[in-house]
Design a protein around this motif. Structure first.
Motif, PDB file in Angstrom:
ATOM      1  N   THR A  87      80.130  67.645  15.607  1.00 40.55           N
ATOM      2  CA  THR A  87      80.640  68.783  14.696  1.00 40.55           C
ATOM      3  C   THR A  87      79.703  70.150  14.883  1.00 40.55           C
ATOM      4  N   PRO A  88      80.302  71.238  14.588  1.00 42.49           N
ATOM      5  CA  PRO A  88      79.495  72.441  14.511  1.00 42.49           C
ATOM      6  C   PRO A  88      77.998  72.218  13.676  1.00 42.49           C
ATOM      7  N   GLU A  89      77.960  71.724  12.856  1.00 43.76           N
ATOM      8  CA  GLU A  89      76.955  71.217  11.863  1.00 43.76           C
ATOM      9  C   GLU A  89      75.811  70.379  12.690  1.00 43.76           C
ATOM     10  N   GLU A  90      76.270  69.657  13.375  1.00 42.40           N
ATOM     11  CA  GLU A  90      75.299  68.893  14.195  1.00 42.40           C
ATOM     12  C   GLU A  90      74.736  69.628  15.399  1.00 42.40           C
ATOM     13  N   VAL A  91      75.568  70.401  15.891  1.00 46.23           N
ATOM     14  CA  VAL A  91      75.267  71.347  17.091  1.00 46.23           C
ATOM     15  C   VAL A  91      74.139  72.365  16.409  1.00 46.23           C
ATOM     16  N   ALA A  92      74.318  72.783  15.175  1.00 49.33           N
ATOM     17  CA  ALA A  92      73.338  73.592  14.619  1.00 49.33           C
ATOM     18  C   ALA A  92      72.018  73.010  14.228  1.00 49.33           C
ATOM     19  N   PHE A  93      72.248  71.636  13.861  1.00 50.54           N
ATOM     20  CA  PHE A  93      70.896  70.909  14.016  1.00 50.54           C
ATOM     21  C   PHE A  93      70.072  70.548  14.854  1.00 50.54           C
ATOM     22  N   LEU A  94      70.937  70.358  16.121  1.00 54.32           N
ATOM     23  CA  LEU A  94      70.093  70.300  17.516  1.00 54.32           C
ATOM     24  C   LEU A  94      69.628  71.559  17.780  1.00 54.32           C
ATOM     25  N   ASN A  95      70.151  72.708  17.467  1.00 52.66           N
ATOM     26  CA  ASN A  95      69.379  73.887  17.824  1.00 52.66           C
ATOM     27  C   ASN A  95      68.068  73.965  17.189  1.00 52.66           C
ATOM     28  N   ALA A  96      68.351  73.736  15.981  1.00 53.50           N
ATOM     29  CA  ALA A  96      67.072  73.656  14.867  1.00 53.50           C
ATOM     30  C   ALA A  96      66.033  72.818  15.614  1.00 53.50           C
ATOM     31  N   LEU A  97      66.156  71.421  16.179  1.00 53.74           N
ATOM     32  CA  LEU A  97      65.310  70.698  16.719  1.00 53.74           C
ATOM     33  C   LEU A  97      64.657  71.452  17.829  1.00 53.74           C
ATOM     34  N   GLU A  98      65.428  72.032  18.597  1.00 51.98           N
ATOM     35  CA  GLU A  98      65.080  72.414  19.867  1.00 51.98           C
ATOM     36  C   GLU A  98      64.114  73.778  19.527  1.00 51.98           C
ATOM     37  N   LYS A  99      64.552  74.390  18.456  1.00 51.40           N
ATOM     38  CA  LYS A  99      63.710  75.488  18.041  1.00 51.40           C
ATOM     39  C   LYS A  99      62.135  75.164  17.540  1.00 51.40           C
ATOM     40  N   LYS A 100      62.380  73.996  16.848  1.00 50.78           N
ATOM     41  CA  LYS A 100      60.938  73.602  16.339  1.00 50.78           C
ATOM     42  C   LYS A 100      60.345  72.493  17.280  1.00 50.78           C
ATOM     43  N   GLU A 101      60.868  72.481  18.538  1.00 46.72           N
ATOM     44  CA  GLU A 101      60.336  71.488  19.751  1.00 46.72           C
ATOM     45  C   GLU A 101      60.052  70.381  19.098  1.00 46.72           C
ATOM     46  N   VAL A 102      60.937  69.760  18.388  1.00 41.78           N
ATOM     47  CA  VAL A 102      61.035  68.270  17.896  1.00 41.78           C
ATOM     48  C   VAL A 102      61.972  67.367  18.842  1.00 41.78           C
ATOM     49  N   PRO A 103      61.006  66.295  19.643  1.00 37.57           N
ATOM     50  CA  PRO A 103      61.732  65.479  20.476  1.00 37.57           C
ATOM     51  C   PRO A 103      62.676  64.510  19.775  1.00 37.57           C
ATOM     52  N   TYR A 104      63.887  64.568  20.359  1.00 38.75           N
ATOM     53  CA  TYR A 104      64.971  64.047  19.724  1.00 38.75           C
ATOM     54  C   TYR A 104      65.935  63.170  20.756  1.00 38.75           C
ATOM     55  N   ILE A 105      66.735  62.172  20.076  1.00 41.64           N
ATOM     56  CA  ILE A 105      67.696  61.386  20.688  1.00 41.64           C
ATOM     57  C   ILE A 105      69.007  61.678  19.910  1.00 41.64           C
ATOM     58  N   GLN A 106      70.047  61.945  20.850  1.00 37.88           N
ATOM     59  CA  GLN A 106      71.522  61.959  20.178  1.00 37.88           C
ATOM     60  C   GLN A 106      72.262  60.661  20.401  1.00 37.88           C
ATOM     61  N   VAL A 107      72.614  60.104  19.214  1.00 39.13           N
ATOM     62  CA  VAL A 107      72.905  58.636  19.090  1.00 39.13           C
ATOM     63  C   VAL A 107      74.518  58.537  18.742  1.00 39.13           C
ATOM     64  N   TYR A 108      75.475  57.954  19.184  1.00 37.72           N
ATOM     65  CA  TYR A 108      76.727  58.131  18.972  1.00 37.72           C
ATOM     66  C   TYR A 108      76.685  56.791  18.327  1.00 37.72           C
ATOM     67  N   ASN A 109      77.138  56.575  17.261  1.00 40.43           N
ATOM     68  CA  ASN A 109      77.389  55.388  16.322  1.00 40.43           C
ATOM     69  C   ASN A 109      78.944  55.018  16.271  1.00 40.43           C
ATOM     70  N   LYS A 110      79.320  53.880  16.050  1.00 38.65           N
ATOM     71  CA  LYS A 110      80.559  53.349  15.816  1.00 38.65           C
ATOM     72  C   LYS A 110      81.099  53.290  17.337  1.00 38.65           C
ATOM     73  N   ALA A 111      80.397  53.130  18.416  1.00 36.22           N
ATOM     74  CA  ALA A 111      81.015  53.123  19.782  1.00 36.22           C
ATOM     75  C   ALA A 111      81.931  52.028  19.887  1.00 36.22           C
ATOM     76  N   ASP A 112      81.957  50.872  19.038  1.00 36.91           N
ATOM     77  CA  ASP A 112      82.726  49.819  19.325  1.00 36.91           C
ATOM     78  C   ASP A 112      84.553  50.374  18.973  1.00 36.91           C
ATOM     79  N   LEU A 113      84.491  51.327  18.216  1.00 36.82           N
ATOM     80  CA  LEU A 113      85.926  51.972  17.988  1.00 36.82           C
ATOM     81  C   LEU A 113      86.302  52.860  19.127  1.00 36.82           C
ATOM     82  N   LEU A 114      85.448  53.321  19.968  1.00 37.65           N
ATOM     83  CA  LEU A 114      85.806  54.300  20.854  1.00 37.65           C
ATOM     84  C   LEU A 114      86.364  53.791  22.269  1.00 37.65           C
TER      85      LEU A 114
END
Length: 396
Positions: free
Chosen positions: A103-130
């Motif tokens: 969502t746009p909220e999650e994209v904004a949060f990723l931008n904040a992580l990159e700005k603060k230079e915080v190492p991160y992982i994007q994890v997509y949960n509930k993959a069994d339903l996809l």
């Protein structure tokens, strides 16, 4: 066996919107019921921390946070708590609902992580339903409910955590095997009963790791301790509040510094804090100073942060400056009202949070100094206390 201090552990924080499965994922990763799981949105109302051993990483602090899309007056307060956690995060895990997509909220949060230079992982949960054809091969997909993808996630977390491990030392990099180090630890009304404070404990251990020999005494026995040695010690390390008395006893030929100054180098920015000490000589009537401590402890009548240090600053500046105090996880986002931030050594904060606090002050052009540097400057012995650090000494 004593546990590793939380401040020295890698801090792994899980972030995401409400009901994406953060708590379920944390429970699956840790193998424990660390967080309460519910279908009701907003079940996690405050950050939940757990110090633990997490294979293949080792000692960590795992943090579950409230959803950053929380609503209402209380929701806003929870979101602020989540932002506070970001200051201390070594590795961030952004949990996304795989069935809903990013969502746009999650994209904004990723931008904040990159700005603060915080190492991160994007994890997509509930993959069994996809359906498989809808999955991005470059993303990390898991199912907390089914347990799929969890081991792969832990391996990725382990690799990121290793990159965050610091090879910094408190003092052992300045020592050789067999060196004698004299540690001065005053025992007064503000000292904890029956134990040494954490910086003293950690410094002693670091000295032992170097194969050197720590000798501990009170300031009242310092003269006798020095006289009992067949040769001068490699250095003397003192509690900052005794700097004035100790500097008069220790000969100029013996290097002298403090636990607090060592910790400024160990997990902060010693150069920035030495530069910040200059503001102590420029304070004027009515200036506001923030005195911040990273821990919350029972304050005694002779407390260093709220009693002794303010008195020394007022006497040194000859001005009625206004003191404000904060402790624990509290630290203002807006520091512009202050002429100076005086911070403790940060033994209870991890390196990431300590550096982020200093960075915030620097970005707002507010000088920051820690207790030990400030006290050395006030007593006119800052240059002497920095002789062990030539690269910092040249700033004076």
């Amino acid at each position: 066996m004593q546990e590793q201090v939380s401040a020295q552990r890698v801090h792994i924080a899980f972030f995401g919107r409400r009901n994406v499965g953060k708590s379920s994922l944390i429970n699956a990763v840790t193998g424990q019921k660390l967080s309460v799981v519910s279908e009701v949105k907003g079940t996690t109302t405050d950050p939940v921390k757990k110090a633990m051993e997490l294979l293949p990483i080792g000692p960590v602090v795992v943090i579950d946070t409230p959803g950053f899309d929380d609503e209402g007056p209380l929701g806003e307060l929870r979101v602020e708590k989540t932002k506070e956690i970001l200051r201390q995060t070594d590795v961030a895990v952004l949990v996304v609902d795989a069935t809903a997509g990013r969502t746009p909220e999650e994209v904004a949060f990723l931008n904040a992580l990159e700005k603060k230079e915080v190492p991160y992982i994007q994890v997509y949960n509930k993959a069994d339903l996809l359906e498989d054809e809808k999955k991005d091969p470059s993303a990390v997909y898991v199912s907390a409910a089914k347990g799929s993808g969890i081991e792969n996630l832990k391996e990725i977390l382990g690799n990121l955590a290793k990159k965050k491990e610091s090879d910094k030392r408190i003092v052992s990099d300045l020592l050789s095997k067999g060196d004698v180090v004299l540690l001065v630890t005053p025992i007064d009304e503000s000292a904890p009963k029956g134990r040494l404070i954490l910086p003293q404990q950690q410094t002693i251990r670091d000295i032992l790791d170097a194969g050197a020999m720590p000798l501990v005494c009170r300031d009242t026995e310092l003269k006798d301790a020095l006289g009992s040695l067949g040769a001068p010690p490699k250095m003397v390390i003192t509690d900052s509040q005794a700097f004035g008395r100790v500097s008069k006893i220790v000969p100029e030929s013996i290097p002298l510094t403090s636990f607090s100054i060592l910790f400024a180098r160990y997990k902060g920015d010693l150069k920035a804090q030495v530069q910040g000490a200059a503001m102590l000589s420029k304070l004027k009537e009515g200036d506001r100073i923030l005195i911040a401590e990273g821990c919350t402890h029972h304050r005694q009548c002779g407390d260093i942060g709220t009693v002794k240090l303010p008195a020394w600053i007022r006497a040194f500046s000859e001005a009625d400056v206004k003191m404000e105090f904060m402790s624990g996880g509290e630290f203002p986002v807006d520091l512009s009202a202050y002429k100076l931030v005086v911070h403790c050594g940060g033994c209870m904060l991890n390196e990431t949070e300590m550096k982020n606090r200093i960075k915030a002050a620097k970005e707002q052009h507010v000088p920051v100094v820690n207790y030990g540097v400030a006290i050395a400057h006030i007593h006119g012995i800052l240059k002497r206390s920095l002789e062990l650090f030539p690269d910092v000494l040249e700033l004076l």
